[in-house]
Design an enzyme around this catalytic site. Sequence first.
Site, PDB file in Angstrom:
ATOM      1  N   VAL A  80       0.863  -1.183   0.000  1.00 14.22           N
ATOM      2  CA  VAL A  80       0.000   0.000   0.000  1.00 14.22           C
ATOM      3  C   VAL A  80       0.896   1.229   0.000  1.00 14.22           C
ATOM      4  O   VAL A  80       1.817   1.334   0.819  1.00 14.22           O
ATOM      5  CB  VAL A  80      -0.937   0.020   1.220  1.00 14.22           C
ATOM      6  N   GLU A  81       0.658   2.131  -0.931  1.00 11.75           N
ATOM      7  CA  GLU A  81       1.454   3.362  -1.010  1.00 11.75           C
ATOM      8  C   GLU A  81       1.287   4.141   0.296  1.00 11.75           C
ATOM      9  O   GLU A  81       0.169   4.299   0.789  1.00 11.75           O
ATOM     10  CB  GLU A  81       0.998   4.151  -2.227  1.00 11.75           C
ATOM     11  N   SER A  82       2.390   4.636   0.848  1.00 11.40           N
ATOM     12  CA  SER A  82       2.389   5.138   2.221  1.00 11.40           C
ATOM     13  C   SER A  82       1.554   6.396   2.425  1.00 11.40           C
ATOM     14  O   SER A  82       0.917   6.565   3.474  1.00 11.40           O
ATOM     15  CB  SER A  82       3.818   5.385   2.696  1.00 11.40           C
ATOM     16  N   LYS A  83       1.530   7.308   1.439  1.00  7.10           N
ATOM     17  CA  LYS A  83       0.712   8.503   1.627  1.00  7.10           C
ATOM     18  C   LYS A  83      -0.770   8.142   1.650  1.00  7.10           C
ATOM     19  O   LYS A  83      -1.543   8.681   2.456  1.00  7.10           O
ATOM     20  CB  LYS A  83       0.975   9.539   0.541  1.00  7.10           C
ATOM     21  N   CYS A 181      12.330   8.076  -2.195  1.00  9.66           N
ATOM     22  CA  CYS A 181      10.986   7.772  -2.677  1.00  9.66           C
ATOM     23  C   CYS A 181      10.976   7.823  -4.201  1.00  9.66           C
ATOM     24  O   CYS A 181      11.474   8.788  -4.797  1.00  9.66           O
ATOM     25  CB  CYS A 181       9.994   8.770  -2.091  1.00  9.66           C
ATOM     26  N   ASP A 188      14.648   8.424   2.323  1.00  6.09           N
ATOM     27  CA  ASP A 188      14.213   7.429   3.295  1.00  6.09           C
ATOM     28  C   ASP A 188      15.453   6.920   4.015  1.00  6.09           C
ATOM     29  O   ASP A 188      16.368   6.388   3.383  1.00  6.09           O
ATOM     30  CB  ASP A 188      13.504   6.262   2.598  1.00  6.09           C
ATOM     31  N   HIS A 220      10.575   0.969   0.274  1.00  3.96           N
ATOM     32  CA  HIS A 220      11.327   0.251   1.304  1.00  3.96           C
ATOM     33  C   HIS A 220      11.362  -1.260   1.036  1.00  3.96           C
ATOM     34  O   HIS A 220      12.424  -1.896   1.104  1.00  3.96           O
ATOM     35  CB  HIS A 220      10.696   0.478   2.685  1.00  3.96           C
ATOM     36  N   GLU A 221      10.186  -1.816   0.765  1.00  2.00           N
ATOM     37  CA  GLU A 221      10.084  -3.259   0.554  1.00  2.00           C
ATOM     38  C   GLU A 221      10.924  -3.698  -0.643  1.00  2.00           C
ATOM     39  O   GLU A 221      11.582  -4.742  -0.615  1.00  2.00           O
ATOM     40  CB  GLU A 221       8.618  -3.650   0.331  1.00  2.00           C
ATOM     41  N   ARG A 249       8.006   8.479   8.404  1.00  2.00           N
ATOM     42  CA  ARG A 249       7.632   9.647   7.613  1.00  2.00           C
ATOM     43  C   ARG A 249       6.112   9.670   7.546  1.00  2.00           C
ATOM     44  O   ARG A 249       5.487   8.642   7.273  1.00  2.00           O
ATOM     45  CB  ARG A 249       8.254   9.579   6.212  1.00  2.00           C
ATOM     46  N   GLY A 250       5.511  10.818   7.824  1.00  3.98           N
ATOM     47  CA  GLY A 250       4.067  10.908   7.836  1.00  3.98           C
ATOM     48  C   GLY A 250       3.430  10.057   8.918  1.00  3.98           C
ATOM     49  O   GLY A 250       2.320   9.554   8.751  1.00  3.98           O
TER      50      GLY A 250
END
Length: 274
Positions: A80-83, A181, A188, A220-221, A249-250
């Site tokens: 899942v995209e982090s934002k 990113c 990151d 990251h993954e 982050r966030g």
Amino acid sequence: MTPEHSPLGKSTTYTEQYDPALLFPIARGRAREAIGITAALPFFGTDIWNAYELSWLNARGKPQIAIATFFVPAESANIVESKSFKLYLGSFAQTRIESIDALRDTLKRDVSAACGATVSVRLSTPAEFAKLEFDELDGLSLDRLDLDADVYQPDPTLLKAALDEAPVEETLYSNLLKSNCPVTGQPDWGSVQIHYVGPQIDHAGLLRYIISYRSHTGFHEQCVERIFIDILRECRPVKLAVYARYTRRGGLDINPFRTNYNLPMPDNARTARQ
């Protein structure tokens, strides 16, 4: 389901009413094909997500808070995209939830649907905050080495191992992992731990290899899986585990773990930088 179509790097309207449609899945397959994984996975493992900015309203309208931990299996079809994950969690802010169990069930259902696999969810309430663990990665620090480095894109040829000598078992780590990113270019920062059984890996080459991610763009993954595959191919360990802990982050930190043998999942203790 590709990064350029995600909310990353775009102006966003924040909603405080529950909206599971905010979750943006990204297929793992494309990045895996890029590093030569086209059939069965050569590893298994988990992505551990910690969310520190989760709040909702109870049935009487009183705000509640918790730290949420999500355990996403590496064999899931998507990340899942982090934002989008942050936006989704933020959508609970003005949403009344009957109980913390109902919240957990909702989080598990929505994130599992986005990832395409069953995701486990743990919620830590304020009464449990003091019990949360802090620790640093175990092993021998590669950062102790005083060396030159001038390669800042992943280069597996930096990896060397004593292929003709007796195998060893080592746990090594570095706090010098940095990647960027793939959409926004934001840095990151992370730490990475490598445990292996096999030909002894050259420590200087391994540290230079970790440093070589400094200008690399990747989630990251994806970075952890590339590290795993490169070490497996170049150094030929019989057993290998790679674990990274990225700074948040966030309000989120992401900690991927990959192994090719039966090793317990890490305990999710936060490092000082997290």
